[in-house]
Scaffold this motif. Sequence first.
Motif: not given
Lengths: 305, 305
Positions: A124-128, A113-120, A108-109
């Motif tokens: 994005v950095y992925f953590y945890e 993240g992919e959608r977030y960059f594509a739309e905005l 999900l995350s």
Amino acid sequence: MAGKLIECVPNFSEGRRQDVIESIAANFRGVKGCSLLDYRADADHNRLVVSLAGEPEAVADALIGAARTAMAAIDMNAHQGAHPRIGAVDVIPFTPIRGISMEECVALSRAFGERYFAELGIPVYFYEESAKRPERKRLEVIRKGQYEVLKVESVTPERQPDVGGPALHPTAGATVVGARQFLVAFNVNLNTADEEIAKKIGTFVRASSGGFCHVKGMGVALSERGMTQVSMNIVDYQKNALYRVLELIRMEARRWGVEVVETEIYGMIPAQALLDSAAYYLQVKDFDPDQVLELKLLGMGDGAE
Amino acid sequence: MAGKLIECVPNFSEGRRQDVIESIAANFRGVKGCSLLDYRADADHNRLVVSLAGEPEAVADALIGAARTAMAAIDMNAHQGAHPRIGAVDVIPFTPIRGISMEECVALSRAFGERYFAELGIPVYFYEESAKRPERKRLEVIRKGQYEVLKVESVTPERQPDVGGPALHPTAGATVVGARQFLVAFNVNLNTADEEIAKKIGTFVRASSGGFCHVKGMGVALSERGMTQVSMNIVDYQKNALYRVLELIRMEARRWGVEVVETEIYGMIPAQALLDSAAYYLQVKDFDPDQVLELKLLGMGDGAE
């Protein structure tokens, strides 16, 4: 409320302008399938922390809207605050609560993240649990030097974003996204004023000195009450159950004739974390959380849906 | 799901005709604010037991619809079954779960009884906490002689309905309505094959022989497993918490060197009954059920409402 339930605690870099805070929070109000549990702004930190719970899709949609609001209102080049940050939307952690696995939350995350960059257009950095590079599991590694340093260093291979980039967004910076376990704040108070005892027990129980793998903790004095405390964060309550942590502390305290006076649970806690301890102490055989009326109700959703 | 949450387990006098059973149950499907948790028909008893949970108004509305269906399909003069009964809709118990007091549930049941007779013409007897005559607290007093005797005796002052009557409805009989506590089925298994020990402990713990006021129980053999069991119904889990009942049994068992092997919780249980025990054993100070994420969600309702 349908079958899959997550918690999400997005952090925004605005803790001073009330109109901006409210306009960000407004994105989480009246959203079907996403409940706004709480939001708190801190002026010193210049940061807004929002607590959400709900269905993954509804939460994700609301987050995109809130990020759009934050992006329009916040310029990281003008932002100051005591709390480390790299973006207008600084961190978005997804936490599994019910009917969803950690693996699903990671997926999900990543998709978010992919959608977030594509739309905005915000990298994005992925953590945890969602980290694509082992060192990025730790938030502090990603945020090293904060926005001011990262906007220069993000073009280097070592520090480039996982999605988008290498340049950060010119005003909104970057956002850290990932899946992590629910963090339970659990304190155990001891009937001794001797801080050394609490500190020693803290070292026995915490991961950093060889204790339980998912416990962070330290001993502190509660001077006014003449007591001491083993103050902990349990970062995986499913692997390090509360009862096991408590009983280890009780056992260690016995060496000094010290007893547990009381414990404290700070903030929210998933039902399972308490049910596990109830089932242990009550010795319940084959206990099924679906026997709990309220959990069954949440799991089956409203009759009308 | 809004603030007030009740459970309701209506009993209908139909356990054989599948079409009637389904048509009664259909009244509880797709109802906003009322969830159909479970329904079970028993052919020998010729009885249908439905488990509902939801908002008081939504549950009450659905019950009126279901009663209308049952009334049209069931003639008590032709009904036979092993279970005692006085009406097509035999018993309607309202149980407080969250955000509603027993007093409110009594008021709800009384208002429901009035409405029920006004809309359906079926007389009502109030029982348990809602009883208007002390002897009618007990269901068995109201149902004495069942439908066949009651339809003759309901005209006497002693047996006349609390609402409507004195004659019963010619085909649907009468309905018993009331508020009662949630009943928790809790068994404690002991590592002895000696049934006498379980029986003795049963007498120590249960109300009828001077034990806890809200515990019914008895000792039984679990022959196949070489164990014995103290089998209990806790009729007020708020006053007689599970941990207190378990620890009393553990303490009594010690006299014979007997230990508790495990416990069993049968069927549904309200979250509070387990949280109370978790908070006791974990020694949690000032614990607030609203700290439990899922309960907070249920309490605040869906964001869209």
